[in-house]
Design a protein around this motif. Structure first.
Motif, PDB file in Angstrom:
ATOM      1  N   ALA A  43       1.004  -1.135   0.105  1.00 30.01           N
ATOM      2  CA  ALA A  43       0.063   0.051   0.109  1.00 30.01           C
ATOM      3  C   ALA A  43       0.717   1.220  -0.053  1.00 30.01           C
ATOM      4  O   ALA A  43       0.606   2.291  -0.756  1.00 30.01           O
ATOM      5  CB  ALA A  43      -0.816   0.021   1.183  1.00 30.01           C
ATOM      6  N   LEU A  44       1.965   1.091   0.717  1.00 28.93           N
ATOM      7  CA  LEU A  44       2.822   2.435   0.736  1.00 28.93           C
ATOM      8  C   LEU A  44       3.173   2.487  -0.758  1.00 28.93           C
ATOM      9  O   LEU A  44       3.419   3.664  -0.906  1.00 28.93           O
ATOM     10  CB  LEU A  44       3.979   1.953   1.710  1.00 28.93           C
ATOM     11  N   VAL A  45       3.895   1.796  -1.271  1.00 33.73           N
ATOM     12  CA  VAL A  45       4.468   1.969  -2.767  1.00 33.73           C
ATOM     13  C   VAL A  45       3.458   2.520  -3.563  1.00 33.73           C
ATOM     14  O   VAL A  45       3.660   3.033  -4.489  1.00 33.73           O
ATOM     15  CB  VAL A  45       5.143   0.301  -3.089  1.00 33.73           C
ATOM     16  N   VAL A  46       2.079   1.820  -3.688  1.00 34.83           N
ATOM     17  CA  VAL A  46       1.041   2.330  -4.371  1.00 34.83           C
ATOM     18  C   VAL A  46       0.828   3.858  -3.966  1.00 34.83           C
ATOM     19  O   VAL A  46       0.680   4.796  -4.850  1.00 34.83           O
ATOM     20  CB  VAL A  46      -0.364   1.786  -4.236  1.00 34.83           C
ATOM     21  N   ALA A  47       0.746   4.322  -2.510  1.00 32.12           N
ATOM     22  CA  ALA A  47       0.680   5.602  -2.398  1.00 32.12           C
ATOM     23  C   ALA A  47       1.877   6.402  -2.781  1.00 32.12           C
ATOM     24  O   ALA A  47       1.721   7.853  -3.395  1.00 32.12           O
ATOM     25  CB  ALA A  47       0.589   5.691  -0.750  1.00 32.12           C
TER      26      ALA A  47
ATOM     27  N   HIS B  38       0.431  10.585  -2.978  1.00 32.03           N
ATOM     28  CA  HIS B  38      -0.338  10.613  -1.909  1.00 32.03           C
ATOM     29  C   HIS B  38       0.398  10.512  -0.509  1.00 32.03           C
ATOM     30  O   HIS B  38       0.354   9.607   0.271  1.00 32.03           O
ATOM     31  CB  HIS B  38      -1.495   9.415  -1.686  1.00 32.03           C
ATOM     32  N   ASP B  39       1.020  11.718  -0.377  1.00 30.12           N
ATOM     33  CA  ASP B  39       1.947  11.784   0.816  1.00 30.12           C
ATOM     34  C   ASP B  39       1.427  11.705   2.342  1.00 30.12           C
ATOM     35  O   ASP B  39       1.929  10.858   3.062  1.00 30.12           O
ATOM     36  CB  ASP B  39       2.272  13.453   1.126  1.00 30.12           C
TER      37      ASP B  39
ATOM     38  N   HIS C 126       0.995   4.701   5.975  1.00 28.93           N
ATOM     39  CA  HIS C 126       1.399   3.468   6.164  1.00 28.93           C
ATOM     40  C   HIS C 126       2.819   3.173   6.615  1.00 28.93           C
ATOM     41  O   HIS C 126       3.186   2.268   7.322  1.00 28.93           O
ATOM     42  CB  HIS C 126       1.347   2.961   4.531  1.00 28.93           C
ATOM     43  N   GLY C 127       3.852   4.203   6.419  1.00 25.85           N
ATOM     44  CA  GLY C 127       5.123   4.260   6.935  1.00 25.85           C
ATOM     45  C   GLY C 127       4.927   3.937   8.598  1.00 25.85           C
ATOM     46  O   GLY C 127       5.662   3.324   9.254  1.00 25.85           O
TER      47      GLY C 127
ATOM     48  N   ALA D 128       9.326   7.261   3.425  1.00 31.15           N
ATOM     49  CA  ALA D 128       7.851   7.338   4.131  1.00 31.15           C
ATOM     50  C   ALA D 128       7.784   8.737   5.160  1.00 31.15           C
ATOM     51  O   ALA D 128       7.010   9.273   5.242  1.00 31.15           O
ATOM     52  CB  ALA D 128       7.357   6.191   4.609  1.00 31.15           C
ATOM     53  N   ALA D 129       9.059   8.747   5.691  1.00 29.76           N
ATOM     54  CA  ALA D 129       9.278   9.835   6.609  1.00 29.76           C
ATOM     55  C   ALA D 129       9.617  11.187   6.150  1.00 29.76           C
ATOM     56  O   ALA D 129       9.428  11.976   6.818  1.00 29.76           O
ATOM     57  CB  ALA D 129      10.482   9.411   7.544  1.00 29.76           C
TER      58      ALA D 129
END
Length: 68
Positions: free
Chosen positions: A18-22, A27-28, A34-35, A64-65
């Protein structure tokens, strides 16, 4: 691996996907969420002695951070 460890790994893999898709969609806020969840799951694993080496590329969590 225990059933607990297997469940944690599955949840982490789902959140990573999901994080990769975001990330790809830009979608920050979702990337951040997710991170954060992945970090929570990794902390839970550590508290219970589950070895998570190699489960998550640190560069992915770093990215992600950086999004806020």
């Amino acid at each position: 691996m225990s059933e607990f460890g297997t469940t944690l790994r599955s949840q982490i893999e789902q959140r990573l996907a999901a994080l990769v898709v975001a990330l790809d969609a830009g979608h920050d806020h979702e990337v951040h969420l997710h991170g954060a969840r992945i970090r929570d799951l990794l902390e839970t694993a550590a508290r219970h002695g589950v070895d998570t080496d190699g489960w998550v590329d640190p560069a992915v969590l770093d990215s992600a951070a950086l999004t806020n």
